[in-house]
Design a protein around this motif. Structure first.
Motif, PDB file in Angstrom:
ATOM      1  N   GLY A  19      66.709 -40.636 -27.309  1.00  0.00           N
ATOM      2  CA  GLY A  19      66.563 -40.430 -25.607  1.00  0.00           C
ATOM      3  C   GLY A  19      68.128 -40.055 -25.152  1.00  0.00           C
ATOM      4  O   GLY A  19      68.266 -39.396 -24.173  1.00  0.00           O
ATOM      5  N   ALA A  20      69.004 -41.007 -25.712  1.00  0.00           N
ATOM      6  CA  ALA A  20      70.454 -40.807 -25.252  1.00  0.00           C
ATOM      7  C   ALA A  20      71.160 -39.451 -25.677  1.00  0.00           C
ATOM      8  O   ALA A  20      71.603 -38.735 -24.875  1.00  0.00           O
ATOM      9  CB  ALA A  20      71.145 -41.833 -25.725  1.00  0.00           C
ATOM     10  N   ALA A  21      70.624 -38.929 -26.755  1.00  0.00           N
ATOM     11  CA  ALA A  21      71.273 -37.777 -27.341  1.00  0.00           C
ATOM     12  C   ALA A  21      70.628 -36.517 -26.363  1.00  0.00           C
ATOM     13  O   ALA A  21      71.249 -35.475 -26.263  1.00  0.00           O
ATOM     14  CB  ALA A  21      70.879 -37.543 -28.529  1.00  0.00           C
ATOM     15  N   GLU A  22      69.219 -36.447 -25.895  1.00  0.00           N
ATOM     16  CA  GLU A  22      68.934 -35.584 -25.264  1.00  0.00           C
ATOM     17  C   GLU A  22      69.440 -35.389 -23.998  1.00  0.00           C
ATOM     18  O   GLU A  22      70.002 -34.184 -23.566  1.00  0.00           O
ATOM     19  CB  GLU A  22      67.239 -35.765 -24.957  1.00  0.00           C
ATOM     20  CG  GLU A  22      66.703 -34.828 -24.273  1.00  0.00           C
ATOM     21  CD  GLU A  22      65.135 -35.195 -24.120  1.00  0.00           C
ATOM     22  OE1 GLU A  22      64.647 -34.838 -22.759  1.00  0.00           O
ATOM     23  OE2 GLU A  22      64.437 -35.812 -24.897  1.00  0.00           O
ATOM     24  N   VAL A  23      69.801 -36.413 -23.316  1.00  0.00           N
ATOM     25  CA  VAL A  23      70.580 -36.196 -22.023  1.00  0.00           C
ATOM     26  C   VAL A  23      72.083 -35.978 -22.407  1.00  0.00           C
ATOM     27  O   VAL A  23      72.552 -34.892 -21.604  1.00  0.00           O
ATOM     28  CB  VAL A  23      70.604 -37.772 -21.416  1.00  0.00           C
ATOM     29  CG1 VAL A  23      71.500 -37.707 -20.127  1.00  0.00           C
ATOM     30  CG2 VAL A  23      69.168 -37.881 -20.836  1.00  0.00           C
ATOM     31  N   LEU A  24      72.683 -36.384 -23.192  1.00  0.00           N
ATOM     32  CA  LEU A  24      74.056 -36.231 -23.501  1.00  0.00           C
ATOM     33  C   LEU A  24      74.551 -34.815 -23.828  1.00  0.00           C
ATOM     34  O   LEU A  24      75.381 -34.060 -23.512  1.00  0.00           O
ATOM     35  CB  LEU A  24      74.581 -37.235 -24.354  1.00  0.00           C
ATOM     36  CG  LEU A  24      74.771 -38.586 -23.944  1.00  0.00           C
ATOM     37  CD1 LEU A  24      75.310 -39.686 -24.900  1.00  0.00           C
ATOM     38  CD2 LEU A  24      75.934 -38.703 -22.895  1.00  0.00           C
ATOM     39  N   GLU A  25      73.455 -34.262 -24.854  1.00  0.00           N
ATOM     40  CA  GLU A  25      73.627 -32.854 -25.206  1.00  0.00           C
ATOM     41  C   GLU A  25      73.531 -31.958 -24.142  1.00  0.00           C
ATOM     42  O   GLU A  25      74.155 -30.728 -24.142  1.00  0.00           O
ATOM     43  CB  GLU A  25      72.958 -32.693 -26.401  1.00  0.00           C
ATOM     44  CG  GLU A  25      73.286 -33.519 -27.884  1.00  0.00           C
ATOM     45  CD  GLU A  25      72.226 -33.479 -28.905  1.00  0.00           C
ATOM     46  OE1 GLU A  25      71.251 -32.478 -28.653  1.00  0.00           O
ATOM     47  OE2 GLU A  25      72.412 -33.839 -29.821  1.00  0.00           O
ATOM     48  N   GLU A  26      72.517 -31.949 -23.139  1.00  0.00           N
ATOM     49  CA  GLU A  26      72.489 -31.315 -22.258  1.00  0.00           C
ATOM     50  C   GLU A  26      73.704 -31.077 -21.372  1.00  0.00           C
ATOM     51  O   GLU A  26      73.992 -30.127 -20.815  1.00  0.00           O
ATOM     52  CB  GLU A  26      71.219 -31.819 -21.440  1.00  0.00           C
ATOM     53  CG  GLU A  26      69.754 -31.515 -21.808  1.00  0.00           C
ATOM     54  CD  GLU A  26      68.827 -31.700 -21.047  1.00  0.00           C
ATOM     55  OE1 GLU A  26      68.961 -32.489 -20.081  1.00  0.00           O
ATOM     56  OE2 GLU A  26      67.667 -31.749 -21.316  1.00  0.00           O
ATOM     57  N   ALA A  27      74.368 -32.328 -21.325  1.00  0.00           N
ATOM     58  CA  ALA A  27      75.701 -32.383 -20.469  1.00  0.00           C
ATOM     59  C   ALA A  27      77.063 -31.778 -21.444  1.00  0.00           C
ATOM     60  O   ALA A  27      78.062 -31.901 -20.662  1.00  0.00           O
ATOM     61  CB  ALA A  27      75.747 -33.798 -19.810  1.00  0.00           C
ATOM     62  N   GLY A  28      76.506 -31.373 -22.436  1.00  0.00           N
ATOM     63  CA  GLY A  28      77.750 -30.741 -23.216  1.00  0.00           C
ATOM     64  C   GLY A  28      78.582 -31.948 -24.263  1.00  0.00           C
ATOM     65  O   GLY A  28      79.452 -31.637 -24.719  1.00  0.00           O
ATOM     66  N   TYR A  29      77.800 -33.106 -24.330  1.00  0.00           N
ATOM     67  CA  TYR A  29      78.513 -34.117 -25.156  1.00  0.00           C
ATOM     68  C   TYR A  29      77.874 -34.396 -26.652  1.00  0.00           C
ATOM     69  O   TYR A  29      76.520 -34.007 -26.719  1.00  0.00           O
ATOM     70  CB  TYR A  29      78.446 -35.607 -24.697  1.00  0.00           C
ATOM     71  CG  TYR A  29      79.482 -35.702 -23.385  1.00  0.00           C
ATOM     72  CD1 TYR A  29      80.705 -35.996 -23.542  1.00  0.00           C
ATOM     73  CD2 TYR A  29      78.991 -35.452 -22.190  1.00  0.00           C
ATOM     74  CE1 TYR A  29      81.382 -36.041 -22.365  1.00  0.00           C
ATOM     75  CE2 TYR A  29      79.572 -35.387 -20.964  1.00  0.00           C
ATOM     76  CZ  TYR A  29      81.009 -35.860 -21.283  1.00  0.00           C
ATOM     77  OH  TYR A  29      81.888 -35.759 -20.075  1.00  0.00           O
ATOM     78  N   GLN A  30      78.400 -34.876 -27.814  1.00  0.00           N
ATOM     79  CA  GLN A  30      77.825 -35.023 -28.987  1.00  0.00           C
ATOM     80  C   GLN A  30      77.709 -36.654 -29.006  1.00  0.00           C
ATOM     81  O   GLN A  30      78.652 -37.288 -28.610  1.00  0.00           O
ATOM     82  CB  GLN A  30      78.556 -34.639 -30.210  1.00  0.00           C
ATOM     83  CG  GLN A  30      78.644 -32.865 -30.139  1.00  0.00           C
ATOM     84  CD  GLN A  30      77.192 -32.377 -30.400  1.00  0.00           C
ATOM     85  OE1 GLN A  30      76.317 -32.632 -31.214  1.00  0.00           O
ATOM     86  NE2 GLN A  30      76.798 -31.513 -29.610  1.00  0.00           N
ATOM     87  N   LEU A  31      76.636 -37.113 -29.621  1.00  0.00           N
ATOM     88  CA  LEU A  31      76.549 -38.514 -29.659  1.00  0.00           C
ATOM     89  C   LEU A  31      76.690 -39.054 -31.228  1.00  0.00           C
ATOM     90  O   LEU A  31      76.038 -38.312 -32.191  1.00  0.00           O
ATOM     91  CB  LEU A  31      74.892 -38.809 -29.283  1.00  0.00           C
ATOM     92  CG  LEU A  31      74.723 -40.509 -29.398  1.00  0.00           C
ATOM     93  CD1 LEU A  31      75.540 -41.050 -28.245  1.00  0.00           C
ATOM     94  CD2 LEU A  31      73.241 -40.782 -29.132  1.00  0.00           C
ATOM     95  N   LEU A  32      77.610 -39.998 -31.303  1.00  0.00           N
ATOM     96  CA  LEU A  32      77.924 -40.527 -32.850  1.00  0.00           C
ATOM     97  C   LEU A  32      77.103 -41.877 -32.637  1.00  0.00           C
ATOM     98  O   LEU A  32      77.458 -42.951 -31.848  1.00  0.00           O
ATOM     99  CB  LEU A  32      79.617 -40.639 -32.857  1.00  0.00           C
ATOM    100  CG  LEU A  32      80.110 -41.603 -34.255  1.00  0.00           C
ATOM    101  CD1 LEU A  32      79.537 -40.953 -35.487  1.00  0.00           C
ATOM    102  CD2 LEU A  32      81.410 -41.647 -34.206  1.00  0.00           C
ATOM    103  N   VAL A  33      76.286 -42.055 -33.568  1.00  0.00           N
ATOM    104  CA  VAL A  33      75.285 -43.420 -33.675  1.00  0.00           C
ATOM    105  C   VAL A  33      76.134 -44.189 -35.009  1.00  0.00           C
ATOM    106  O   VAL A  33      76.312 -43.739 -35.967  1.00  0.00           O
ATOM    107  CB  VAL A  33      74.081 -43.184 -33.788  1.00  0.00           C
ATOM    108  CG1 VAL A  33      73.126 -44.357 -34.177  1.00  0.00           C
ATOM    109  CG2 VAL A  33      73.414 -42.250 -32.956  1.00  0.00           C
ATOM    110  N   ALA A  34      76.213 -45.592 -34.687  1.00  0.00           N
ATOM    111  CA  ALA A  34      76.745 -46.513 -35.404  1.00  0.00           C
ATOM    112  C   ALA A  34      75.856 -47.747 -35.418  1.00  0.00           C
ATOM    113  O   ALA A  34      75.492 -48.060 -34.473  1.00  0.00           O
ATOM    114  CB  ALA A  34      78.160 -46.867 -35.306  1.00  0.00           C
ATOM    115  N   SER A  35      75.781 -48.488 -36.582  1.00  0.00           N
ATOM    116  CA  SER A  35      74.937 -49.639 -36.424  1.00  0.00           C
ATOM    117  C   SER A  35      75.806 -50.964 -37.001  1.00  0.00           C
ATOM    118  O   SER A  35      76.421 -50.789 -38.076  1.00  0.00           O
ATOM    119  CB  SER A  35      73.852 -49.461 -37.551  1.00  0.00           C
ATOM    120  OG  SER A  35      73.139 -50.706 -37.803  1.00  0.00           O
TER     121      SER A  35
END
Length: 275
Positions: A19-35
């Motif tokens: 869900g976060a990636a969908e919104v951020l990518e539309e705004a031109g950002y890439q999401l880096l996920v860490a656990s």
């Protein structure tokens, strides 16, 4: 943009990330996920790396509600949003689910089935606003409905994974509940597995309810009573808050609370049907 979550193996967080990636990518950002895997030193390293890389923003479900890492983000001037538990000292944007509604609905459901000895598992060993809010709701309900709270029915757990659920079964059985509310469905599955190994079955011997679900809850043979969590919406809401904070850095802090209605399934039954 960074997303730091407790357990990448938990499918709930995969949907939040989607869900976060969908919104951020539309705004031109890439999401880096860490656990961070519920390891504070691991979380600290991840946050320090994001600060060093000058991340545009961070979405974080923190290890505890007093993490110094949150203050590090503030000092670095990096916008961030907290998921689930709030920070006890640092104000921030925050996305959570309705804690009171699902827990009260679950307690009421179990009481209507005749259960009086209802156990609950809570995160322990570290500050957690979510755990403390759930504890207050549970204690208030048990006092009002049954006149007292039996402390033996409150199980504090350092982790909420499968192995922790299995390991908690001896203490759970020693408290002699007829029903148990687990913090999430991964923990609930561990409890179920441990109960079966001890010769007990769900719901015949003990009703089982979880407070956070994944797609596993509805699978045949599991059918776990749990609230429906809008997982992708959680990620989308957090992403929108990050973008709004980037656009207007001094805007008032905002909390988004999403509904989570209880879905009754086969893991809960009346006392006369078993436990």
């Amino acid at each position: 943009m960074g997303l730091v979550i407790p357990d990448i193996a938990n499918p709930m967080f995969g949907q939040i990330a989607r869900g976060a990636a969908e919104v951020l990518e539309e705004a031109g950002y890439q999401l880096l996920v860490a656990s961070h895997d519920a390891r504070p030193e691991r979380q600290s390293g991840q946050i320090r790396n994001l600060v060093a890389q000058r991340a545009d923003g961070v979405i974080l479900q923190p290890y505890s509600s007093r993490d110094e890492d949150v203050s590090l983000l503030t000092r670095a001037g990096i916008p961030f949003v907290l998921l689930a538990r709030r920070h006890m000292e640092q104000l921030s944007d925050h996305v959570t689910i309705d804690l009171r509604g699902p827990l009260l609905e679950g307690l009421t459901h179990l009481a209507a089935l005749g259960h009086r000895r209802i156990a609950i598992t809570l995160l322990g060993g570290r500050p957690s606003t979510t755990a403390e809010e759930r504890l207050a709701i549970y204690c208030s309900f048990m006092r009002e409905r049954f006149g007292a709270v039996d402390e033996a029915l409150i199980l504090r757990m350092a982790h909420t994974d499968l192995d922790s659920g299995r390991a908690a079964v001896p203490a759970l059985l020693a408290a002699t509940p007829s029903a148990v509310i687990a913090a999430n469905d991964i923990l609930a599955l561990g409890l179920r597995d441990g109960l079966q190994a001890a010769g007990r079955s769900v719901p015949q011997d003990l009703s089982l309810l979880a407070l956070e679900d994944t797609f596993l809850s509805a699978l045949p043979g599991i059918e776990l009573t749990s609230p429906f969590l809008p997982k992708q919406e959680i990620g989308m809401a957090a992403a929108r808050l990050i973008l709004a904070r980037i656009e207007v850095p001094d805007r008032p802090f905002e909390t988004v609370v999403l509904p989570a209605p209880l879905v009754k399934r086969a893991s809960t039954a009346s006392v006369c049907a078993g436990g």
